[in-house]
Design an enzyme around this catalytic site. Structure first.
Site: not given
Ligand code: NAD
Ligand code: TYD
Length: 371
Positions: A179, A145-146
């Site tokens: 990011y 969403d960001e």
């Molecule tokens: P994560 O960081 O936990 O996992 C990312 C994975 O990608 C890891 O297993 C890493 O080894 C792999 N990776 C990184 N670089 C690579 C490369 N060059 N080649 C192959 N593999 C590689 O991330 P996540 O939180 O599971 O997010 C997964 C996807 O969902 C991402 O695209 C992220 O932008 C999206 N997303 C995440 C969130 C969230 O809250 N975590 C929310 C919305 C969307």
């Molecule tokens: P995060 O889990 O890093 O996700 P995103 O930046 O993608 O939203 O952070 C969630 C919220 O928490 C964000 O507003 C930043 C805040 N935050 C802290 O206040 N302290 C921390 O140590 C971290 C990692 C995040």
């Protein structure tokens, strides 16, 4: 012949839930998990399914275009669910190049490989080449969403929603962190391949996820672990930023649905209308961990430590997922109170997993960030 689905980033947080869901739900598929295993990738996240006959792990960097092309051809890949990414905002502020490389160039490498592999088949699956039933191939790009930027906080002292505006599918992109800029750029490349070459693509943009197997650099697992060990909880700024939280298995269900039933060229926003001010969420985590560990109420509140704000910290995220609900019938299944209870219990019960991912390199990252 079984359909072969390639999932990138399947050893990460969300990817591991998607791999598990698809391996368990679709015995008619072969699932190939391609992951580079960066600090965020962990095969222990998939131990329960690693021996399944139709599941295969391949360690590969998605930026390695030749290797991706070769894999796609050899394995006759019919569909891609692309989650591999660098995913942590704070790391992107320190090292933007790695984010541009993986998130932008890596996505481009997959798009081009998919195009070269599928265009000669008329964009249809290998498995259906000799059949009357033609199933289209598809590249599904998982985004965040960001990319839309930040929303106003019109109502900071009241009840959620904390503002009148929401991210909709037609909200203009306005990313602020390296990011989110890299994710926005990758979304644009995906759309450009659909519009220019006719590549069948679909995109989703989801709100913040929480649940098991999340790397403890993100707010929720980091803070649960710190509360457990009596370490300071570094709250950025005043803790007034708002995030919209979704349980990771609900995101995985949405990905399954959109991959199978979403329309080509479309975007779907995923979120649970679940806004929380960081400080309120942190107090909820403290209450839950203290209760489960048998500490007196309020025991861990003094761990809250307000620290310097994150540079360019987006004030509020809030997703409008009406389209996904009305067109594909998706709704979150878990109330937040239930989800956070499950999540806290999972981390407290899996200290071995936490110790494993926080050994080694993590120690120096933590020192640099917080000490
Ligand atoms: P994560 O960081 O936990 O996992 C990312 C994975 O990608 C890891 O297993 C890493 O080894 C792999 N990776 C990184 N670089 C690579 C490369 N060059 N080649 C192959 N593999 C590689 O991330 P996540 O939180 O599971 O997010 C997964 C996807 O969902 C991402 O695209 C992220 O932008 C999206 N997303 C995440 C969130 C969230 O809250 N975590 C929310 C919305 C969307
Ligand atoms: P995060 O889990 O890093 O996700 P995103 O930046 O993608 O939203 O952070 C969630 C919220 O928490 C964000 O507003 C930043 C805040 N935050 C802290 O206040 N302290 C921390 O140590 C971290 C990692 C995040």
């Amino acid at each position: 012949m079984k359909r072969t689905i390639l999932i990138t980033g399947g050893a990460g947080f969300i990817g591991s839930h998607v791999v598990r869901l698809l391996v368990n739900k679709y015995p008619e598929y072969r699932i190939i998990n391609v992951d580079k295993l960066t600090y965020a990738g962990n095969l222990a996240n998939l131990q329960d399914i690693e021996d399944r006959p139709d599941y295969k792990f391949v360690r590969l960097d998605i930026c390695d275009f030749d290797a991706i092309c070769q894999l796609m051809k050899e394995e006759k890949v019919d569909g891609i669910i692309h989650l591999a990414a660098e995913s942590h905002v704070d790391r992107s502020i320190k090292d933007p190049f790695t984010f541009a490389r993986t998130n932008v160039m890596g996505t481009l490498s997959l798009l081009q490989a998919a195009r070269l592999c599928w265009e000669p088949l008329g964009w249809h699956c290998h498995s259906e080449k000799h059949s009357d039933v033609r199933i289209p191939c598809r590249l599904y790009h998982v985004s965040a969403d960001e990319v839309y930027g930040a929303l106003a906080l019109d109502n900071p002292g009241g009840e959620p929603p904390y503002g009148s505006d929401f991210f909709r599918e037609d909200t203009a992109y306005n990313p602020h962190s390296p990011y989110s800029a890299s994710k926005a750029a990758s979304d644009h490349f995906v759309r450009s391949f659909h519009d220019t070459y006719g590549l069948p693509t679909v995109i989703s943009n989801c709100s913040n996820n929480y649940g098991p197997y999340q790397f403890p650099e993100k707010l929720i697992p980091l803070f649960i672990n710190n509360i457990r060990h009596g370490k300071p909880l570094p709250v950025y700024g005043k803790g007034e930023n708002v995030r919209d939280w979704l349980y990771v298995e609900d995101h995985a269900r949405a990905i399954d649905l959109i991959f199978h039933e979403g329309k080509d060229g479309e975007t779907y926003n995923i979120g649970g209308f679940n806004e929380w001010k960081n400080i309120d969420l942190i107090k909820t985590m403290i209450r839950t961990v203290d209760r489960i560990l048998g500490n007196p109420e309020g025991h861990s509140l003094p761990l809250i430590t307000f620290v310097q704000d994150r540079a360019g910290h987006d004030l509020r995220y809030a997703i409008d997922s009406t389209k996904l609900k009305s067109e594909l019938g998706w709704e979150p299944s878990l109330q937040f109170e239930e989800g956070i209870e499950k999540t806290v219990r999972w981390y407290l019960d899996h200290q071995d997993w936490m110790d494993n991912v926080t050994s080694g390199e993590y120690q120096s990252y933590y020192k640099e960030m917080y000490e």
